[in-house]
Design an enzyme around this catalytic site. Structure first.
Site, short mmCIF file in Angstrom:
data_model
loop_
_atom_site.label_atom_id
_atom_site.label_comp_id
_atom_site.label_asym_id
_atom_site.label_seq_id
_atom_site.Cartn_x
_atom_site.Cartn_y
_atom_site.Cartn_z
N PRO A 1 76.14 57.06 77.10
CA PRO A 1 77.32 57.44 77.74
C PRO A 1 78.62 56.72 76.64
O PRO A 1 78.34 55.97 76.19
CB PRO A 1 77.28 56.47 79.10
CG PRO A 1 75.85 56.44 79.14
CD PRO A 1 75.09 56.50 77.81
N CYS A 2 79.69 57.35 76.99
CA CYS A 2 80.72 56.65 76.21
C CYS A 2 81.59 55.96 77.05
O CYS A 2 82.24 55.10 76.70
CB CYS A 2 81.89 58.11 75.86
SG CYS A 2 82.31 59.27 77.28
N THR A 3 81.36 56.01 78.41
CA THR A 3 82.03 55.16 79.35
C THR A 3 81.13 54.06 79.79
O THR A 3 80.15 54.15 79.95
CB THR A 3 82.20 55.98 80.89
OG1 THR A 3 83.08 57.22 80.51
CG2 THR A 3 82.91 54.96 81.56
N ARG B 1 83.13 52.99 75.41
CA ARG B 1 82.48 52.68 74.21
C ARG B 1 83.15 53.23 73.12
O ARG B 1 83.45 52.73 71.81
CB ARG B 1 81.33 52.86 74.29
CG ARG B 1 80.08 52.78 73.11
CD ARG B 1 78.97 53.34 73.17
NE ARG B 1 78.83 54.67 73.57
CZ ARG B 1 78.89 55.70 72.94
NH1 ARG B 1 79.35 55.30 71.63
NH2 ARG B 1 78.95 56.86 73.30
N SER B 2 83.29 54.51 73.34
CA SER B 2 83.85 55.48 72.50
C SER B 2 84.19 56.74 73.04
O SER B 2 84.08 57.03 74.11
CB SER B 2 82.49 55.98 71.57
OG SER B 2 83.05 56.89 70.51
#
Length: 175
Positions: free
Chosen positions: A112-114, A133-134
């Site tokens: 996950p990016c969140t 995170r990204s």
């Protein structure tokens, strides 16, 4: 880019303004519904199955490696956060975590990016801070801000259904 912190003061504009975000409306709505309702495989797999492999790391059974909705439901986070805000609207403990310890597995290329959603209510306005995170600003960002806006509006709607006077506040993002 170095870490960024920015805000959107009118979350309703996010939900209603597809033309400004260059989104595919069907994809956006079906992704949000798939997350909120924890549908796996996501609704989009029926619309554009070839995009699913690019958008999600699929397991051999063609299900997604992760969906935010599955993570929220794993520990009933969406409901628990609602209960916390209902019982104490100014709590500082209304946090939903998406990134988990198993995401550190070196074999997973898609995580996950969140990281988190943090709700904070003051003066009858509920703010939501989304921590990333990204972020892929070219493709994922427009859907992630839509999802954050939808989560905030959903939480406010649930609280209002319990006669709690709350309005959507500011969406904050930390990338």
């Amino acid at each position: 880019l170095h870490p960024l912190f920015y805000s959107i003061t009118n979350p309703s504009a996010i939900i209603s303004s597809f033309k400004n975000l260059y989104q595919y409306p069907y994809w956006t709505i079906s992704e949000v519904l798939s997350e909120i309702l924890d549908i796996d495989p996501p609704i989009m797999s029926k619309y554009k199955p070839e995009i699913m492999q690019r958008s999600y790391e699929l397991r051999p059974n063609k299900k997604a490696r992760y969906l935010y909705g599955a993570r929220w439901n794993e520990f009933d986070q969406l409901h628990n956060t609602f209960i916390k805000l209902k019982e104490n609207p100014t709590t500082k403990k209304a946090v939903m975590t998406i990134f988990e310890g198993y995401d550190t597995n070196p074999q997973y290329s898609d995580v996950p990016c969140t990281l988190q959603y943090i709700f904070l209510s003051r003066n009858n306005k509920l703010d939501l801070t989304t921590i990333f995170r990204s972020h892929d600003f070219m493709s994922g960002w427009k859907y992630d801000i839509f999802l954050s806006s939808f989560v905030l509006k959903t939480m406010c709607s649930w609280l209002r259904s319990e006669n709690i006077d709350v309005k959507e506040g500011v969406l904050y993002f930390y990338d």
